[in-house]
Design a protein around this motif. Structure first.
Motif, PDB file in Angstrom:
ATOM      1  N   ALA A  48       0.830  -1.212   0.000  1.00 11.53           N
ATOM      2  CA  ALA A  48       0.000   0.000   0.000  1.00 11.53           C
ATOM      3  C   ALA A  48       0.861   1.257   0.000  1.00 11.53           C
ATOM      4  O   ALA A  48       0.502   2.271  -0.627  1.00 11.53           O
ATOM      5  N   VAL A  49       2.002   1.196   0.676  1.00 16.48           N
ATOM      6  CA  VAL A  49       2.899   2.358   0.718  1.00 16.48           C
ATOM      7  C   VAL A  49       3.479   2.623  -0.662  1.00 16.48           C
ATOM      8  O   VAL A  49       3.543   3.775  -1.120  1.00 16.48           O
ATOM      9  N   GLU A  77       2.196   1.690  -3.548  1.00 15.83           N
ATOM     10  CA  GLU A  77       1.105   2.125  -4.435  1.00 15.83           C
ATOM     11  C   GLU A  77       0.742   3.574  -4.177  1.00 15.83           C
ATOM     12  O   GLU A  77       0.435   4.318  -5.123  1.00 15.83           O
ATOM     13  N   SER A  78       0.800   3.997  -2.920  1.00 11.39           N
ATOM     14  CA  SER A  78       0.512   5.405  -2.606  1.00 11.39           C
ATOM     15  C   SER A  78       1.552   6.321  -3.228  1.00 11.39           C
ATOM     16  O   SER A  78       1.220   7.410  -3.734  1.00 11.39           O
ATOM     17  N   GLY A  79       2.803   5.892  -3.212  1.00 10.89           N
ATOM     18  CA  GLY A  79       3.850   6.691  -3.840  1.00 10.89           C
ATOM     19  C   GLY A  79       3.645   6.818  -5.334  1.00 10.89           C
ATOM     20  O   GLY A  79       3.850   7.895  -5.919  1.00 10.89           O
ATOM     21  N   VAL A  96       0.736   6.601  -6.896  1.00  9.29           N
ATOM     22  CA  VAL A  96      -0.446   7.454  -7.089  1.00  9.29           C
ATOM     23  C   VAL A  96      -0.086   8.923  -6.917  1.00  9.29           C
ATOM     24  O   VAL A  96      -0.605   9.807  -7.628  1.00  9.29           O
ATOM     25  N   ASP A  97       0.825   9.207  -5.990  1.00 12.80           N
ATOM     26  CA  ASP A  97       1.245  10.594  -5.744  1.00 12.80           C
ATOM     27  C   ASP A  97       2.192  11.121  -6.810  1.00 12.80           C
ATOM     28  O   ASP A  97       2.641  12.268  -6.730  1.00 12.80           O
TER      29      ASP A  97
END
Length: 278
Positions: free
Chosen positions: A169-170, A172-174, A176-177
């Protein structure tokens, strides 16, 4: 038998065995330390657990009159360069193998992992011929490629396991950002894998610091000798000054002990995570 008494007996046996193991492990270094303050005739006359004169630094003075200080500097330089090269290669290879999904990724990983079981001495002769062909013999820094290559399989094996344990999740968040691959590596993956890289650094440092065979064969020039070679050459043909040799051994072991002492918790955490997810 009372369960409480049984647990205490089991705990007592465990702690007793650990104390015995600790004594067996520490005693050789302690005995070497004691002998480093003694003269040769004192060492041969009797074994003691405390030196007759702890202020006797004659053996340490002899160490600094040998080639050992220069060899110590050579070992520091070669180890540092080899570790930098190793970490750079491990970081890039492990990042690709753990984060990206592509064809033959597992095959590449297994190929690296198989390098762990290949004996280093089995390729010493071919390495010597390659060094001779390319003119690398008796040159100080080409040997760091050997050092880094030998440590690369285990390093990749550990770091891939460490990176695979990172929360997806970390990552994937990067993405997405808007993080690029390089930013994802430097700002997310690398900081979160710090303990794994510290483990690799410590294990590789000890291995490279203690390396003997390749240094002895590829670096015959006296001014390029490493610390392990200088220690082996510190004895004469007809006599061995065990007091001076003990002082030199203490001089060589202290950096490794300091590294382990200050970073031992990082070794444990890095090895555990790599073992669980590797």
């Amino acid at each position: 038998m009372n369960p409480v008494v049984k647990r205490r007996m089991v705990s007592g046996v465990k702690y007793g065995l650990m104390i015995i193991y600790a004594v067996i492990t520490i005693f050789p270094f302690y005995w070497t330390l004691v002998n480093s303050f003694r003269k040769n005739d004192q060492i041969f006359s009797k074994m003691v657990l405390w030196p007759e004169n702890i202020m006797n630094l004659e053996n340490y003075k002899k160490v600094f009159m040998q080639d050992i200080p220069r060899a110590f500097k050579n070992s520091i330089m070669l180890t540092a360069v080899a570790l930098i090269l190793l970490i750079a290669c491990t970081l890039l290879a492990a990042y690709v193998l753990s984060v990206y999904r592509f064809r033959f990724a597992k095959a590449f990983y297994l190929t690296f992992a198989m390098g762990v079981v290949i004996p280093r001495l089995s390729i010493l002769i071919s390495t010597y011929h390659n060094f001779k062909t390319f003119g690398f013999l008796n040159r100080q820094f080409p040997i760091v490629f050997c050092y880094a290559t030998f440590e690369l399989p285990l390093s990749i094996f550990l770091i891939v396991g460490f990176m695979q344990s990172l929360p997806s999740a970390v990552l994937e968040s990067g993405i997405v950002d808007g993080c690029s691959s390089f930013q994802l590596l430097t700002k997310i993956v690398l900081p979160m894998s710090r303990n794994g890289f510290l483990t690799v650094l410590i294990l590789s440092f000890v291995s490279i610091w203690n390396e003997y065979a390749y240094s002895n064969v590829l670096l015959s020039n006296r001014k390029f000798k490493t610390l392990t070679i200088a220690l082996a050459n510190s004895k004469t043909e007809y006599a061995i000054d065990y007091g001076m040799l003990s002082a030199a051994a203490v001089f060589a072991v202290v950096p490794v002990m300091l590294v382990y002492f200050f970073l031992q918790d990082k070794i444990i955490s890095g090895m555990v995570v790599g073992a669980v997810k590797g």
